[in-house]
Design an enzyme around this catalytic site. Structure first.
Site, PDB file in Angstrom:
ATOM      1  N   ALA A   1       0.716  -0.878   0.208  1.00  0.00           N
ATOM      2  CA  ALA A   1       0.284   0.275   0.350  1.00  0.00           C
ATOM      3  C   ALA A   1       1.027   1.258  -0.405  1.00  0.00           C
ATOM      4  O   ALA A   1       0.679   2.172  -1.048  1.00  0.00           O
ATOM      5  CB  ALA A   1      -0.795   0.049   1.378  1.00  0.00           C
ATOM      6  N   GLU A   2       1.659   1.436   0.811  1.00  0.00           N
ATOM      7  CA  GLU A   2       2.617   2.136   0.875  1.00  0.00           C
ATOM      8  C   GLU A   2       3.811   2.308  -0.164  1.00  0.00           C
ATOM      9  O   GLU A   2       3.474   3.476  -0.906  1.00  0.00           O
ATOM     10  CB  GLU A   2       3.423   2.289   2.286  1.00  0.00           C
ATOM     11  CG  GLU A   2       4.370   3.489   1.677  1.00  0.00           C
ATOM     12  CD  GLU A   2       4.879   4.252   3.762  1.00  0.00           C
ATOM     13  OE1 GLU A   2       5.444   5.390   3.573  1.00  0.00           O
ATOM     14  OE2 GLU A   2       4.078   3.580   4.499  1.00  0.00           O
ATOM     15  N   GLN A   3       3.876   1.848  -0.914  1.00  0.00           N
ATOM     16  CA  GLN A   3       5.038   1.491  -2.414  1.00  0.00           C
ATOM     17  C   GLN A   3       3.604   2.120  -3.777  1.00  0.00           C
ATOM     18  O   GLN A   3       4.038   2.927  -4.098  1.00  0.00           O
ATOM     19  CB  GLN A   3       5.231   0.051  -2.777  1.00  0.00           C
ATOM     20  CG  GLN A   3       5.869   0.261  -3.929  1.00  0.00           C
ATOM     21  CD  GLN A   3       7.721   0.791  -3.775  1.00  0.00           C
ATOM     22  OE1 GLN A   3       7.922   1.035  -2.358  1.00  0.00           O
ATOM     23  NE2 GLN A   3       8.234   0.894  -5.162  1.00  0.00           N
TER      24      GLN A   3
END
Length: 128
Positions: A52-54
């Site tokens: 998700a952060e990527q």
């Protein structure tokens, strides 16, 4: 232009994350379940968070513009169902794209299209 490190030393490479699509409106990334499981054989919740952060960070960087960088400020993940095999896919779409912050909705699904995780990422946008 921002200096971005790439290669096998990056967490995304170690986890097998691939960016499939990237536009200002949407970033799509995939990640294999194999190699990213917790001891019970399920996809690790932390792996969902990395995916998700990527995806969200790439989307924020695209929208930040030239000479600016995006840094994760807050990440929230809700895990709805377990993934045990195959790949999961994250789709990041903007909720807010401002001058100093950007917030993205990230939906992660399994190969059957079932939602496995909902995430929200807020990035701070800075001059490089």
């Amino acid at each position: 232009m921002a200096v971005v490190q790439s290669g096998e030393e990056q967490l995304s490479a170690r986890m097998g994350i691939e960016i499939i699509e990237y536009t200002p409106e949407r970033v799509v990334a995939t990640m294999p379940v194999a190699g990213n499981r917790q001891p019970y054989g399920l996809l690790h919740g932390g792996a969902n968070a990395v995916l998700a952060e990527q995806a969200g960070s790439i989307a924020a960087a695209i929208n930040a513009g030239a000479g600016r960088i995006a840094l994760g400020l807050e990440l929230s993940c809700t895990h709805h169902r377990a993934a045990t095999e195959g790949k999961v896919t994250a789709v990041a779409t903007p909720l807010h794209t401002g001058r100093s912050t950007a917030t993205y909705d990230v939906v992660i699904t399994d190969e059957q299209g079932r939602r496995t995780c909902s995430a929200r990422l807020t990035c701070v946008l800075r001059d490089q």
